[in-house]
Motif scaffolding. Sequence first.
Motif, mmCIF file in Angstrom:
data_model
loop_
_atom_site.group_PDB
_atom_site.id
_atom_site.type_symbol
_atom_site.label_atom_id
_atom_site.label_comp_id
_atom_site.label_asym_id
_atom_site.label_seq_id
_atom_site.Cartn_x
_atom_site.Cartn_y
_atom_site.Cartn_z
ATOM 1 N N MET A 1 0.844 -1.200 0.000
ATOM 2 C CA MET A 1 0.000 0.000 0.000
ATOM 3 C C MET A 1 0.879 1.251 0.000
ATOM 4 O O MET A 1 1.875 1.314 0.723
ATOM 5 N N LEU A 2 0.511 2.219 -0.800
ATOM 6 C CA LEU A 2 1.253 3.462 -0.921
ATOM 7 C C LEU A 2 0.825 4.442 0.165
ATOM 8 O O LEU A 2 -0.361 4.602 0.436
ATOM 9 N N VAL A 3 1.795 5.100 0.795
ATOM 10 C CA VAL A 3 1.516 6.143 1.775
ATOM 11 C C VAL A 3 2.169 7.438 1.294
ATOM 12 O O VAL A 3 3.387 7.479 1.072
ATOM 13 N N LEU A 4 1.362 8.485 1.099
ATOM 14 C CA LEU A 4 1.852 9.778 0.617
ATOM 15 C C LEU A 4 1.701 10.796 1.733
ATOM 16 O O LEU A 4 0.592 11.140 2.134
ATOM 17 N N HIS A 5 2.837 11.277 2.242
ATOM 18 C CA HIS A 5 2.814 12.303 3.269
ATOM 19 C C HIS A 5 2.621 13.671 2.611
ATOM 20 O O HIS A 5 2.447 13.780 1.391
ATOM 21 N N GLU A 6 2.647 14.739 3.405
ATOM 22 C CA GLU A 6 2.298 16.069 2.921
ATOM 23 C C GLU A 6 3.116 16.492 1.699
ATOM 24 O O GLU A 6 2.561 16.894 0.671
ATOM 25 N N GLY A 7 4.437 16.416 1.794
ATOM 26 C CA GLY A 7 5.283 16.843 0.687
ATOM 27 C C GLY A 7 5.100 15.994 -0.554
ATOM 28 O O GLY A 7 5.095 16.502 -1.676
ATOM 29 N N GLU A 8 4.943 14.690 -0.366
ATOM 30 C CA GLU A 8 4.750 13.788 -1.498
ATOM 31 C C GLU A 8 3.405 14.028 -2.164
ATOM 32 O O GLU A 8 3.278 13.939 -3.398
ATOM 33 N N THR A 9 2.395 14.341 -1.354
ATOM 34 C CA THR A 9 1.079 14.653 -1.909
ATOM 35 C C THR A 9 1.140 15.919 -2.755
ATOM 36 O O THR A 9 0.611 15.967 -3.873
ATOM 37 N N GLY B 1 -11.892 -3.725 -3.928
ATOM 38 C CA GLY B 1 -11.933 -3.179 -2.584
ATOM 39 C C GLY B 1 -10.577 -3.125 -1.912
ATOM 40 O O GLY B 1 -10.456 -2.644 -0.772
ATOM 41 N N LYS B 2 -9.532 -3.584 -2.583
ATOM 42 C CA LYS B 2 -8.185 -3.574 -2.012
ATOM 43 C C LYS B 2 -7.737 -2.142 -1.742
ATOM 44 O O LYS B 2 -7.872 -1.269 -2.595
ATOM 45 N N MET B 3 -7.190 -1.905 -0.542
ATOM 46 C CA MET B 3 -6.694 -0.578 -0.220
ATOM 47 C C MET B 3 -5.431 -0.299 -1.024
ATOM 48 O O MET B 3 -4.497 -1.103 -1.042
ATOM 49 N N LEU B 4 -5.415 0.867 -1.684
ATOM 50 C CA LEU B 4 -4.304 1.218 -2.558
ATOM 51 C C LEU B 4 -3.383 2.261 -1.969
ATOM 52 O O LEU B 4 -2.157 2.198 -2.160
ATOM 53 N N ALA B 5 -3.949 3.257 -1.272
ATOM 54 C CA ALA B 5 -3.120 4.367 -0.808
ATOM 55 C C ALA B 5 -3.764 5.095 0.356
ATOM 56 O O ALA B 5 -4.992 5.108 0.499
ATOM 57 N N VAL B 6 -2.910 5.692 1.170
ATOM 58 C CA VAL B 6 -3.331 6.660 2.175
ATOM 59 C C VAL B 6 -2.653 7.969 1.824
ATOM 60 O O VAL B 6 -1.427 8.037 1.714
ATOM 61 N N VAL B 7 -3.441 9.007 1.608
ATOM 62 C CA VAL B 7 -2.950 10.303 1.141
ATOM 63 C C VAL B 7 -3.141 11.337 2.244
ATOM 64 O O VAL B 7 -4.177 11.324 2.933
#
Length: 320
Positions: A1-9, A93-99
């Motif tokens: 699963m991809l996690v995008l923090h503030e700067g990456e977003t 339904g698979k979780m892909l990312a948290v932004v």
Amino acid sequence: MLVLHEGETAQALKWAELIDAIERMFRSSCVMPVRHHHDVAVPGEANATLLLMPAWVPGDYIGVKLVSVFPDNHLRGLPAIFGSYILSSGKTGKMLAVVDGGELTARRTAATSALAAKYLAREDASDLLVVGTGRLSLNLIQAHSAVRPIGRISIWGRNPANAEKTAEDARALGFAVSVSTDLESAVRTADIISCATLSHEPLVHGAWLKPGAHLDLIGAFKPTMRESDDEAVRRASVFVDTRAGAMSEAGDILQPLKAGIITEADIRADLFDLAVARHAGRTSAEEITLFKSVGAALEDLAGAILAYETAMEPFARQEA
């Protein structure tokens, strides 16, 4: 699963691409249920609020923004608001990312205003006034500059020192920005006035708006709040992001409706109508236009999809 923090977003959401993504989403078959608000008890402190904003494109993506508001967080040196966006596959339904929810919200809000300006501001609009000095002010400068030939930018805030700090930050990004201490004079000369405040009383008066001006109202988000007066709504052609949102939350619309200044029929169109060309938008160079936005879950979904797909591009190229 991809996690995008503030700067990456932020890096994944370039302005032109984000504005286009939101426009496409308004044209799509996106399903957008009413947002959920839940009171949450915090023993010994003010109640918190949990907000859930779901949206999905059938067979494509599902997303939900989770926002918590804890008013007493200042007592422990924490922000009052935290948010995350969860993006999942619309097929499995698979979780892909948290932004990062804060950056996503700020950028999609400014991009939506710029999308409206693409339809409603004069094509030669070059003088931008930003009213307010919060997080959105820099984003609004960047977003509007992506759709109109902005050459002169001024910022007004209740605290001139905060306005100067915002102006300095904008200059560091390459924008020519000045601070205005006279709101009326600044409004009278501006082609686009973009307001992002928490005002409960009108700041921009309709009598100040010049022919051809475009007034963008995005800050006041409760029925008790407003950034424009009755004369502004009376003089302008009125547009909104979504009719349902405007009719439930937008004080700039609800208060003049209640007072009989306008009727629901005076709302010319929403972004759905503009995006699919059911309404042409601005109809003359002299027309004064007003756009009121309260936010919509499909805007978050559009941004989250763009952020995810942009961040995944390098991996897709490697696999190819």
